[in-house]
Scaffold this active site. Structure first.
Site, PDB file in Angstrom:
ATOM      1  N   GLU A 309       0.824  -1.217   0.000  1.00 53.72           N
ATOM      2  CA  GLU A 309       0.000   0.000   0.000  1.00 53.72           C
ATOM      3  C   GLU A 309       0.858   1.266   0.000  1.00 53.72           C
ATOM      4  O   GLU A 309       0.612   2.206   0.757  1.00 53.72           O
ATOM      5  CB  GLU A 309      -0.966  -0.001   1.191  1.00 53.72           C
ATOM      6  CG  GLU A 309      -1.968  -1.145   1.117  1.00 53.72           C
ATOM      7  CD  GLU A 309      -3.053  -1.110   2.189  1.00 53.72           C
ATOM      8  OE1 GLU A 309      -2.790  -0.551   3.272  1.00 53.72           O
ATOM      9  OE2 GLU A 309      -4.139  -1.649   1.941  1.00 53.72           O
ATOM     10  N   ASP A 388      -8.643  -8.576   3.550  1.00 54.92           N
ATOM     11  CA  ASP A 388      -8.414  -7.446   4.449  1.00 54.92           C
ATOM     12  C   ASP A 388      -9.612  -7.247   5.374  1.00 54.92           C
ATOM     13  O   ASP A 388     -10.407  -6.337   5.157  1.00 54.92           O
ATOM     14  CB  ASP A 388      -8.188  -6.182   3.590  1.00 54.92           C
ATOM     15  CG  ASP A 388      -7.712  -5.007   4.414  1.00 54.92           C
ATOM     16  OD1 ASP A 388      -7.498  -5.185   5.609  1.00 54.92           O
ATOM     17  OD2 ASP A 388      -7.559  -3.921   3.830  1.00 54.92           O
ATOM     18  N   GLU A 416     -13.331  -1.410  11.175  1.00 54.39           N
ATOM     19  CA  GLU A 416     -13.168  -0.708   9.900  1.00 54.39           C
ATOM     20  C   GLU A 416     -14.235  -1.095   8.877  1.00 54.39           C
ATOM     21  O   GLU A 416     -14.948  -0.247   8.354  1.00 54.39           O
ATOM     22  CB  GLU A 416     -11.773  -0.998   9.337  1.00 54.39           C
ATOM     23  CG  GLU A 416     -11.542  -0.395   7.971  1.00 54.39           C
ATOM     24  CD  GLU A 416     -10.163  -0.677   7.410  1.00 54.39           C
ATOM     25  OE1 GLU A 416      -9.337  -1.267   8.135  1.00 54.39           O
ATOM     26  OE2 GLU A 416      -9.908  -0.297   6.259  1.00 54.39           O
TER      27      GLU A 416
END
Ligand code: GCV
Length: 829
Positions: A309, A388, A416
């Protein structure tokens, strides 16, 4: 022989915070008098601690605090002889097993207490009763003290104790993705408790309290900054700041660690390279690590995210992850430090048009060839699933691929992809599925929990009084700690403990909350991404609201591959990306064919037509429709059930959870409609029960009589009913219509948008009479008019007559446009 240490009886100030959620599961509220009397009879009123270690002193103080809170008793120091040996009076005695052997040999302590383990034991010597809290080390003593207090708070008997507890894994850490400026990446409970304006906070009280929470659930390490690490963490200015935080957490047995940036030798150290094989780089890491240990002798180590990332990594110099991990590991090793090297490495610029590309393969592809090449103080930190933290994933195949390398499982406590603490989702049942996932290595039962030697949770607590921004989210931290300690504990046991410790012993309260928490993961999955679709959220944005196509046609690789004919990702070995071939043959067989593959993950593993029949007998498309209705209905039921607890829970927490559940119920409908409308449009297949696309009682704002308001398309289209909203660009706008239903009491829902860049006001009139007004001041993660800002206001029990004018007035503010989606009218509930 060392004397028994006498410590002044310190009573912590009673909490000034009341029932705000700040005290979490450590409230120590007074027991009813009958129970308190029984415990007072069973627990000696004197206390002695054998060792001088600060962690043991903390254990003693915590016991005194807890006993005082729950039993109303102030414990005193056990009397000793002139040689400071314990006199034969009833006492609670704390010490490590070694201290017991040396200083109080009259007590026989169970052999084999390992680090962090503890043993609670009632015993008598010549008729004098004692409760012994023996630890394998000082931390074990502290965990034993918390263990005894938990028993009392839960109403368990302490008259005949013989309870030996050993943690399943030695390393149980949390990671806090906190930035030096005080923000938190994926944190939903306010700003950082650690950092502010580039420095450690002056006031360490929240850090101290957090240390206590962590210790109470057996967590022994905390990495205090974002894995997207700021190189400044290693600067000479910041190291003393890290030391301050370490000093605060030390008494709770929590070691401090930090996340580091692999480019630091260059960006911070002034070298012209960060090549892990360059001798100058090797020397730089060694010297910086030595500096840290000078300031923090018990420093835990580092977490490193590299080549992922946008973070730099060894690939810059064509080196391997082992080269990168080892250069840092070798610097840490002489000090006993460890490095968690993250297995979360993938290419976020993948070609989405290549059907063989698959992000799920990345962790295994990057690491399995390196097995055995890592130093023994390197631990590969692997996210539970291969993508993820999605709403449902299989266990990462990397868990089964590293025979000669230490592994940690990384779980995400902060929500998240799970509604960001605005939705109730209890994650323990999901984590247990991964821990119990049997990798069947060499045809032997090999659950993930037996493979990993460390458990890490991304926690991200914040300065909000209740730590997470949602009272119920605390259950995830509690559950994480309990599970890290003992992966065999059931979800039910964990959430029952949490509920009773947090809300008290009322069985109605316990049952309601336990049922809700236990069903909440499935419920969330039902209205977000069932069948292995993953969370159908805004992948390239805030990861919160619904955006079905956001994951497609970009390089991030969270693809579900839905088109007009079918949906799902072919990851089979036979025809797909080969991801399934990364598992052992037995696991692969379980998922490789549609006949075997469980429905829950079918679209994660296979691409199928919408008409494919699941094992349940339903078609995929009908399952998608049904599960979204079911999910939304269940949340509405949660809100109703919570109402039943009015008066049984303290007012503030009752009101906060009520508001949260009502909000969630509204959001679940936004999700339901968006996902169902999207799949209906794409597949062209109608809902067999006729619900999708039909909303009796719904009046679109764009079809009302508008004054000032302008209809605008919403992006993505599924984020608003009818693909559009009305927005106000004037000082004040109105939208009106005449009611043409039956007379009687009705509930009126206003679906509006609460953007984050203003505080609009709304008023509603019926027949010229003002019936409600509110401001749109919620803390939602969206500046745009979309599903993340979509909110609902319900006005209950309105008397309506045919022909009544219903008028909504919106007054915009700042960038917020007082936007409206629709009104829905239903019979009063
Ligand atoms: C800290 C996901 C999150 C990122 C996070 C990353 C990681 O992609 O969205 O915010 O970065 O995981 O775990 O490193």
């Amino acid at each position: 022989m060392r004397p028994v240490v006498l410590v002044a009886v310190l009573l912590s100030a009673t909490s000034l915070h009341g029932e705000t959620g700040h005290d979490t599961w450590l409230r120590y509220t007074a027991l009813d008098e009958a129970s308190a009397r029984q415990y007072r009879a069973a627990i000696p009123s004197s206390i002695a601690v054998l060792g001088g270690d600060v962690v043991e002193q903390t254990a003693q103080q915590e016991l005194i605090r807890g006993i005082h809170g729950m039993l109303g008793r102030t414990m005193g120091a056990a009397p000793t002889s002139p040689g400071l040996r314990l006199l034969p009076v009833p006492a609670v005695v704390l010490g490590t097993s070694d201290e017991f052997r040396r200083l109080a040999p009259q007590f026989t302590i169970a052999a084999g207490l390992t680090a962090d383990a503890y043993w609670l034991k009632t015993t008598r010597i010549n008729g004098t009763p004692y409760i012994l809290i023996a630890g394998g080390d000082p931390r074990g003593v502290l965990y034993g003290a918390f263990g005894l207090l938990r028993k009392i708070a839960l109403g368990d008997s302490v008259t005949e104790l013989d309870d030996k507890q050993t943690p399943a894994v030695p390393i149980r850490w949390v990671n806090e993705w906190n930035n030096l400026n005080g923000t938190i990446e994926r944190g939903y409970g306010g700003p950082s408790i650690f950092w502010e304006n580039g420095r450690a906070r002056e006031d360490m009280s929240r850090v101290r309290e957090y240390g206590r929470m962590l210790a109470s659930i057996g967590i022994n390490g905390c990495s205090i900054n974002n894995v997207n690490a700021d190189p400044r963490l290693l600067s000479s200015d910041l190291i003393p700041q890290i030391a301050r935080i370490a000093d605060t957490l030390r008494r709770w047995g929590v070691k401090v660690a930090i996340a580091v940036d692999f480019g630091s030798p260059k960006t911070l150290g002034g070298l012209d390279t960060f090549d892990p094989l360059d001798s100058r780089v090797i020397g730089w890491w060694k010297s910086i690590v030595d500096d840290i240990y000078r300031a923090v002798p018990d420093f835990g180590g580092f977490v490193l995210k590299a080549d992922s990332e946008g973070r730099v990594g060894p690939s810059t110099y064509h080196r391997t992850h082992a080269d990168a991990a080892n250069v840092v590991a070798r610097a840490l090793k002489p000090h006993g430090g460890i490095i968690f090297y993250r297995g979360f490495v993938y290419d976020h610029n993948m070609d989405w048009e290549n059907p063989k590309n698959d992000r799920a393969r990345a962790a295994y592809d990057n690491f399995h060839d390196l097995d055995g090449k890592f130093e023994d103080n390197v631990i590969i930190q692997i996210k539970n699933g291969p993508i993820d933290f999605q709403v449902r994933e299989p266990a990462s195949p990397l868990f089964g691929a590293l025979d000669k390398t230490r592994e940690a499982i990384e779980l995400q406590i902060t929500q998240e992809y799970f509604g960001q603490a605005r939705h109730l989702v209890f994650l323990v049942p999901m984590w247990k599925e991964t821990l119990d996932f049997d990798m069947q290595i060499r045809d032997r039962s090999t659950p993930v929990k037996k493979i990993v030697g460390a458990v890490v949770g991304v926690s991200n607590v914040g300065m909000d009084e209740n730590w997470y921004g949602n009272q119920m989210s605390q259950a995830n931290l509690y559950g994480f700690g309990r599970l890290a300690w003992n992966g065999d504990l059931s979800s039910t046991r964990i959430v029952e403990e949490w509920t009773r410790l947090t809300f008290g012993a009322d069985p109605v309260v316990t049952k309601t909350i336990v049922d809700m928490q236990l069903s909440s993961w499935r419920t969330f999955e039902n209205y977000t991404g069932p069948l292995g679709l993953q969370t159908l959220t805004d992948i390239v944005g805030n990861h919160y609201g619904v955006a079905v196509e956001a994951s497609e046609r970009n390089g991030w690789g969270q693809w579900h591959k839905a088109d007009s004919k079918g949906v799902g990702f072919d990851r089979t070995a036979a025809t797909g990306t080969g991801f399934l071939g990364q598992y052992s043959p037995a696991v692969m067989k379980h998922y490789e064919t549609l006949e075997n593959c469980p429905d829950d993950l079918v679209l994660f593993m296979h691409h199928v037509p919408y008409t494919h029949k699941l094992h349940s007998g339903k078609t995929v498309i009908q399952y998608i429709y049904d599960s979204h209705y079911e999910g939304a209905e269940t949340v509405a039921r949660y809100a109703k059930e919570w109402k039943g607890l009015n008066g049984r829970i303290d007012e503030r927490r009752y009101q906060e959870v009520m508001a949260q559940l009502e909000y969630q119920a509204g959001q679940a409908i936004v999700w339901r409609d968006a996902v169902n409308n999207w799949f209906f449009k794409e597949s062209g297949i109608a809902d067999s029960t006729g619900r999708v696309g039909h909303h009796p009682g719904r009046i679109e704002a764009e079809s009302m009589r508008l004054s000032g308001y302008t209809p605008k398309p919403v992006t993505p289209w599924e984020a608003a009913s009818g693909a559009a909203a009305v927005e106000c660009a004037e000082a004040k706008c109105t939208a009106a219509f005449n009611y043409d239903g039956d007379a009687g009491r009705h509930d009126l829902v206003v679906q509006y948008f609460d953007q984050s860049d203003g505080v609009s006001r709304f008023r509603v009139w019926v027949g010229g009479q003002l019936v409600d007004e509110w401001t749109a001041a919620d803390r939602l993660p969206a500046r745009k008019v979309d599903s993340s800002s979509s909110s609902r206001r319900t006005i209950r029990g309105l008397a309506l007559r045919k022909g009544d004018e219903i008028r909504i007035e919106g007054i915009p503010d700042g960038g917020e446009t007082a936007a409206l989606d629709y009104i829905e009218i239903a019979n009063a509930q």
